[in-house]
Design an enzyme around this catalytic site. Structure first.
Site, PDB file in Angstrom:
ATOM      1  N   SER A   1      56.793  74.135 -25.833  1.00 43.76           N
ATOM      2  CA  SER A   1      56.117  74.973 -26.822  1.00 43.76           C
ATOM      3  C   SER A   1      56.016  76.427 -26.376  1.00 43.76           C
ATOM      4  O   SER A   1      54.999  77.094 -26.605  1.00 43.76           O
ATOM      5  CB  SER A   1      54.726  74.405 -27.141  1.00 43.76           C
ATOM      6  OG  SER A   1      54.828  73.114 -27.701  1.00 43.76           O
TER       7      SER A   1
ATOM      8  N   HIS B   1      67.140  65.574 -20.125  1.00 43.81           N
ATOM      9  CA  HIS B   1      66.040  65.954 -21.020  1.00 43.81           C
ATOM     10  C   HIS B   1      65.176  64.737 -21.328  1.00 43.81           C
ATOM     11  O   HIS B   1      65.670  63.620 -21.434  1.00 43.81           O
ATOM     12  CB  HIS B   1      66.603  66.551 -22.308  1.00 43.81           C
ATOM     13  CG  HIS B   1      65.579  67.245 -23.137  1.00 43.81           C
ATOM     14  ND1 HIS B   1      64.723  66.558 -23.978  1.00 43.81           N
ATOM     15  CD2 HIS B   1      65.249  68.565 -23.253  1.00 43.81           C
ATOM     16  CE1 HIS B   1      63.925  67.418 -24.586  1.00 43.81           C
ATOM     17  NE2 HIS B   1      64.230  68.639 -24.162  1.00 43.81           N
TER      18      HIS B   1
ATOM     19  N   GLY C   1      57.261  70.582 -28.258  1.00 42.30           N
ATOM     20  CA  GLY C   1      57.151  70.581 -29.715  1.00 42.30           C
ATOM     21  C   GLY C   1      55.764  70.330 -30.262  1.00 42.30           C
ATOM     22  O   GLY C   1      55.609  70.118 -31.465  1.00 42.30           O
TER      23      GLY C   1
ATOM     24  N   GLU D   1      63.915  63.668 -23.945  1.00 41.38           N
ATOM     25  CA  GLU D   1      64.298  62.918 -25.142  1.00 41.38           C
ATOM     26  C   GLU D   1      65.465  61.986 -24.849  1.00 41.38           C
ATOM     27  O   GLU D   1      65.565  60.905 -25.437  1.00 41.38           O
ATOM     28  CB  GLU D   1      64.627  63.902 -26.266  1.00 41.38           C
ATOM     29  CG  GLU D   1      63.381  64.614 -26.777  1.00 41.38           C
ATOM     30  CD  GLU D   1      63.664  65.890 -27.547  1.00 41.38           C
ATOM     31  OE1 GLU D   1      62.683  66.509 -28.009  1.00 41.38           O
ATOM     32  OE2 GLU D   1      64.849  66.270 -27.678  1.00 41.38           O
TER      33      GLU D   1
ATOM     34  N   ASN E   1      67.594  75.316 -26.707  1.00 39.84           N
ATOM     35  CA  ASN E   1      68.097  73.969 -26.971  1.00 39.84           C
ATOM     36  C   ASN E   1      67.907  73.667 -28.457  1.00 39.84           C
ATOM     37  O   ASN E   1      66.796  73.432 -28.914  1.00 39.84           O
ATOM     38  CB  ASN E   1      67.343  72.951 -26.114  1.00 39.84           C
ATOM     39  CG  ASN E   1      67.797  71.533 -26.360  1.00 39.84           C
ATOM     40  OD1 ASN E   1      68.833  71.295 -26.988  1.00 39.84           O
ATOM     41  ND2 ASN E   1      67.018  70.578 -25.874  1.00 39.84           N
ATOM     42  N   TRP E   2      69.019  73.671 -29.189  1.00 41.93           N
ATOM     43  CA  TRP E   2      68.934  73.447 -30.636  1.00 41.93           C
ATOM     44  C   TRP E   2      68.762  71.976 -30.993  1.00 41.93           C
ATOM     45  O   TRP E   2      68.491  71.659 -32.155  1.00 41.93           O
ATOM     46  CB  TRP E   2      70.189  74.015 -31.306  1.00 41.93           C
ATOM     47  CG  TRP E   2      70.138  75.497 -31.494  1.00 41.93           C
ATOM     48  CD1 TRP E   2      69.411  76.392 -30.759  1.00 41.93           C
ATOM     49  CD2 TRP E   2      70.820  76.254 -32.486  1.00 41.93           C
ATOM     50  NE1 TRP E   2      69.606  77.662 -31.215  1.00 41.93           N
ATOM     51  CE2 TRP E   2      70.475  77.615 -32.283  1.00 41.93           C
ATOM     52  CE3 TRP E   2      71.699  75.933 -33.508  1.00 41.93           C
ATOM     53  CZ2 TRP E   2      70.973  78.640 -33.073  1.00 41.93           C
ATOM     54  CZ3 TRP E   2      72.205  76.952 -34.300  1.00 41.93           C
ATOM     55  CH2 TRP E   2      71.841  78.288 -34.087  1.00 41.93           C
ATOM     56  N   LYS E   3      68.960  71.087 -30.040  1.00 50.71           N
ATOM     57  CA  LYS E   3      68.830  69.656 -30.288  1.00 50.71           C
ATOM     58  C   LYS E   3      69.710  69.250 -31.478  1.00 50.71           C
ATOM     59  O   LYS E   3      70.813  69.773 -31.628  1.00 50.71           O
ATOM     60  CB  LYS E   3      67.358  69.281 -30.479  1.00 50.71           C
ATOM     61  CG  LYS E   3      66.487  69.760 -29.317  1.00 50.71           C
ATOM     62  CD  LYS E   3      65.069  69.270 -29.392  1.00 50.71           C
ATOM     63  CE  LYS E   3      64.262  69.798 -28.213  1.00 50.71           C
ATOM     64  NZ  LYS E   3      62.883  69.277 -28.185  1.00 50.71           N
TER      65      LYS E   3
ATOM     66  N   GLY F   1      62.826  75.215 -27.379  1.00 47.54           N
ATOM     67  CA  GLY F   1      63.318  74.324 -28.411  1.00 47.54           C
ATOM     68  C   GLY F   1      63.344  74.991 -29.771  1.00 47.54           C
ATOM     69  O   GLY F   1      64.188  75.829 -30.076  1.00 47.54           O
ATOM     70  N   GLY F   2      62.391  74.632 -30.628  1.00 40.36           N
ATOM     71  CA  GLY F   2      62.384  75.085 -32.016  1.00 40.36           C
ATOM     72  C   GLY F   2      62.431  76.590 -32.191  1.00 40.36           C
ATOM     73  O   GLY F   2      63.046  77.093 -33.137  1.00 40.36           O
TER      74      GLY F   2
ATOM     75  N   GLU G   1      59.556  70.551 -17.951  1.00 33.70           N
ATOM     76  CA  GLU G   1      59.019  70.399 -19.292  1.00 33.70           C
ATOM     77  C   GLU G   1      58.024  69.239 -19.328  1.00 33.70           C
ATOM     78  O   GLU G   1      58.424  68.074 -19.296  1.00 33.70           O
ATOM     79  CB  GLU G   1      60.140  70.121 -20.297  1.00 33.70           C
ATOM     80  CG  GLU G   1      61.084  71.279 -20.521  1.00 33.70           C
ATOM     81  CD  GLU G   1      61.940  71.049 -21.755  1.00 33.70           C
ATOM     82  OE1 GLU G   1      61.867  71.857 -22.683  1.00 33.70           O
ATOM     83  OE2 GLU G   1      62.666  70.040 -21.796  1.00 33.70           O
TER      84      GLU G   1
END
Length: 249
Positions: free
Chosen positions: A205, A91, A167, A93, A9-11, A226-227, A161
């Site tokens: 993470s 999600h 993150g 967020e 997920n590049w967000k 994610g990141g 999640e």
């Protein structure tokens, strides 16, 4: 047995300059046996990501309606036409920043299915809920209210999640991850004819350093990353770790 899936997920990250990373991930995906690689870029890059063999292109959200007066929103049919084959929905967020409720998420899941897309349904508890011992209660409510009738292994993936782990560099203890995933598997199996075969992903993470130990757990079929999915150097080792996961009952 549920399919093994790594989803990135590049967000709200990524311009055209990031596309070489997609190419490197796609090249590596051809050599990773038994694992599906999903990339959810910003929608501006979606058509170009969709050109790469070896990657399943995904969108990060959709509107519940197919069309209408919804300025700035994108419908599931539009995203499918742009190249998406999967959508991340619910999600944390989106739930926090856009006040999305379970009923709205369920509407988006139905919209995704209606457009022939598979839904990656995200569920997770806050730190306060976790500290209060309410993890299973919260997840059961979200799963029941966010996932409509008709879920199958072909149209649905469930991603757990913990909101407080996304993150942060913090992951749940392995016994906690295994307990939660076993509970989710049992609830899916009890509700849907093929519920036991719906893939369960862990997120929060996930990294090259901890992926192998997480994937060794029963009922963990992959990860929503994610990141670490933004570069091949960090993402490909996670893909490889899942490919090396041993079989489980």
């Amino acid at each position: 047995m549920a399919a093994r899936i790594i989803a990135g997920n590049w967000k709200m990250n990524g311009l055209a300059a990031a596309l070489p990373e997609v190419a490197r991930i796609a090249d590596a995906a051809h050599d990773v046996t038994g694992v599906e690689t999903v990339i959810a870029p910003p929608v501006t890059l979606l058509p170009r990501v969709a050109r790469h063999d070896g990657i399943t292109p995904a969108a990060q959200d959709c509107h519940a309606a197919d069309a209408g007066a919804h300025t700035g929103d994108l419908s599931a049919p539009m995203l499918a036409e742009a190249g998406a084959r999967t959508e991340i929905l619910g999600h944390s967020e989106r739930r926090a920043n856009h006040a999305e409720r379970d009923v709205q998420v369920a509407g988006k899941v139905r919209a995704a299915w209606g457009a022939g897309l598979r839904a990656i349904l995200c569920i997770g508890e806050t730190e306060a809920q976790y500290r209060g011992g309410r993890t299973v209660e919260v997840l059961a409510r979200q799963l029941a209210a966010s996932l409509p009738e008709g879920a199958t292994p072909e149209n649905t993936i469930v991603a757990y999640e913990p909101v407080w782990a996304i993150g942060t560099g913090i992951t749940l203890r392995e016994d906690e991850i295994e307990r939660v995933h076993r509970t989710l598997r049992d609830r899916l199996a009890a509700r849907f004819a093929q519920g036991a075969e719906v893939s369960l992903l862990y997120g929060g993470s996930v990294s090259a350093e901890n992926a192998a130990s997480i994937f060794a757990l029963r009922n963990v079929d992959g990860a929503l990353v994610g990141g670490a999915s933004l570069t091949a150097g960090k993402f490909v080792p996670i893909m490889n770790a899942l490919a090396e996961k041993g079989a489980y009952a």
